[in-house]
Scaffold this motif. Structure first.
Motif: not given
Length: 108
Positions: A22-38, A85-96
């Motif tokens: 869970v992202d501690p600042e938002i309270g939502l898990n990394v999958v539902d936040l759309g943070l996992i790309y691969q 591995e962290l990437t910022f391409n594409p940048s995260w946005n709320h639509e993810m």
């Protein structure tokens, strides 16, 4: 979000366990936040490659989130060596954010 993977079954398991990170600042898990790309599995070398992002490049909890993702994968797949591995391409946005994630955030 369409997550790139080379093993549907193992990737499904990986995503399920990563929902515990869970992202501690938002309270939502990394999958539902759309943070996992691969997520890829190297069966011969017993390695897991996970490419992900953070909500911002300057996320103060970024190291905590990536460390938790790595530890979660290591625990779920004994004998495998996960790499994050962290990437910022594409940048995260709320639509993810997934539908479930949006519902969770709207209830808060």
């Amino acid at each position: 979000m369409n997550i790139i993977n080379n093993s549907n079954i193992k990737s499904t398991v990986a995503l399920a366990v990563l929902q515990n990170v869970v992202d501690p600042e938002i309270g939502l898990n990394v999958v539902d936040l759309g943070l996992i790309y691969q997520i890829d599995f190297d069966e011969i070398g017993k390695k897991i490659f996970c490419m992900m992002t953070l909500t911002t490049q300057f996320c103060p909890m970024g190291e905590s989130v990536t460390d938790a993702a790595k530890a979660t994968l290591k625990s779920a797949f004994p004998g495998y060596d996960p790499t994050i591995e962290l990437t910022f391409n594409p940048s995260w946005n709320h639509e993810m954010i997934s539908k479930e994630g949006r519902e969770f955030l709207n209830e808060r």
